[in-house]
Motif scaffolding. Sequence first.
Motif, PDB file in Angstrom:
ATOM      1  N   LEU A 159      58.964  86.901  41.363  1.00  0.00           N
ATOM      2  CA  LEU A 159      58.863  88.448  39.413  1.00  0.00           C
ATOM      3  C   LEU A 159      60.255  87.934  39.548  1.00  0.00           C
ATOM      4  O   LEU A 159      60.278  87.289  37.569  1.00  0.00           O
ATOM      5  N   LYS A 160      61.579  87.597  39.764  1.00  0.00           N
ATOM      6  CA  LYS A 160      62.127  87.306  39.215  1.00  0.00           C
ATOM      7  C   LYS A 160      62.382  86.274  38.536  1.00  0.00           C
ATOM      8  O   LYS A 160      63.192  85.436  37.172  1.00  0.00           O
ATOM      9  N   GLU A 161      61.925  85.252  39.313  1.00  0.00           N
ATOM     10  CA  GLU A 161      62.171  83.745  38.498  1.00  0.00           C
ATOM     11  C   GLU A 161      60.726  83.710  37.578  1.00  0.00           C
ATOM     12  O   GLU A 161      61.174  82.821  36.293  1.00  0.00           O
ATOM     13  N   ALA A 162      59.518  84.266  38.038  1.00  0.00           N
ATOM     14  CA  ALA A 162      59.107  84.168  36.371  1.00  0.00           C
ATOM     15  C   ALA A 162      59.404  85.002  35.226  1.00  0.00           C
ATOM     16  O   ALA A 162      59.673  84.346  34.251  1.00  0.00           O
ATOM     17  N   PHE A 163      59.788  85.825  35.384  1.00  0.00           N
ATOM     18  CA  PHE A 163      61.486  86.212  34.525  1.00  0.00           C
ATOM     19  C   PHE A 163      62.145  85.792  33.733  1.00  0.00           C
ATOM     20  O   PHE A 163      61.857  85.099  32.391  1.00  0.00           O
ATOM     21  N   VAL A 164      62.547  84.666  34.562  1.00  0.00           N
ATOM     22  CA  VAL A 164      63.546  83.836  33.876  1.00  0.00           C
ATOM     23  C   VAL A 164      62.360  82.683  32.807  1.00  0.00           C
ATOM     24  O   VAL A 164      63.258  82.658  31.694  1.00  0.00           O
ATOM     25  N   SER A 165      61.612  82.235  33.657  1.00  0.00           N
ATOM     26  CA  SER A 165      61.364  80.378  33.079  1.00  0.00           C
ATOM     27  C   SER A 165      60.727  80.971  32.106  1.00  0.00           C
ATOM     28  O   SER A 165      60.033  80.477  30.526  1.00  0.00           O
ATOM     29  N   TYR A 166      60.119  82.565  31.827  1.00  0.00           N
ATOM     30  CA  TYR A 166      59.161  83.208  30.538  1.00  0.00           C
ATOM     31  C   TYR A 166      60.349  83.503  29.935  1.00  0.00           C
ATOM     32  O   TYR A 166      59.412  84.103  28.627  1.00  0.00           O
ATOM     33  N   GLY A 167      61.027  83.297  29.873  1.00  0.00           N
ATOM     34  CA  GLY A 167      62.031  84.783  28.548  1.00  0.00           C
ATOM     35  C   GLY A 167      61.630  85.767  28.659  1.00  0.00           C
ATOM     36  O   GLY A 167      62.261  85.955  27.660  1.00  0.00           O
TER      37      GLY A 167
END
Length: 154
Positions: free
Chosen positions: A88-96
Motif C-alpha cells: 500500500l505504501k509503495e502504491a501511494f507513492v507511485s500513484y501520487g
Amino acid sequence: MSETREIKIRVNDKWVTGLVKSGTTLLRFLRDNGFTEVKEGCGEGECGTCTVLLDGKAVTSCLVLALQVDGREVVTIKKEGDQLLEALKEAFVSYGASQCGFCTPGMVMIARWLLTENPKPNREEIRDALSGNLCRCTGYQKIVDAIEHTSRDL
Ligand code: FES
Ligand code: FES
C-alpha cells in the motif's frame, strides 16, 4: 478523581508500558511513546487521520481510551515486515496519493483493514471504506487508484 494506572500495549510487535490516566486516549499514549506516525487531526473522531488497527480492526485512536487497550495489539503504518502495508505504501507513492501526507497514515491503515476484510473491493467499496477519512489535497481519486492497484495483486 483521575485514576492513574500502568498499562502494557503491544505496538508493532513490541510491548510498550506506560502510566496513563483514566481519560488518556490511545492516540495520546501512542504519540507520547514515540509513535508520532499516528497523526492527530480533529481529536473528535471526524477526520480519520489517527486510524490504527486494534486487534486487527480499524479504529480512530482519538476515540479509544488507552486503559481499554491494556494487553491488546495495535498496528501503525510503521509496522515492519507487513507485506500488505508495504504494498500500500509503495502504491501511494507511485500513484501520487500522498501530497501533504497528513492524512496518509490513516488512509493506509483503513486501506490495510479493508483489503484484509475484502481483498477485491470495487471502487465504490473503496470509497465507502474511506468515507470517514478526510483528505484536503488529493481529491481521493489517486488514493482510490492506489488501493485498487494494491488489491489487484492479492
Ligand atoms: S484525530 Fe482522530 S478522527 Fe480526527
Ligand atoms: S494528502 Fe494532504 S490531507 Fe491528504
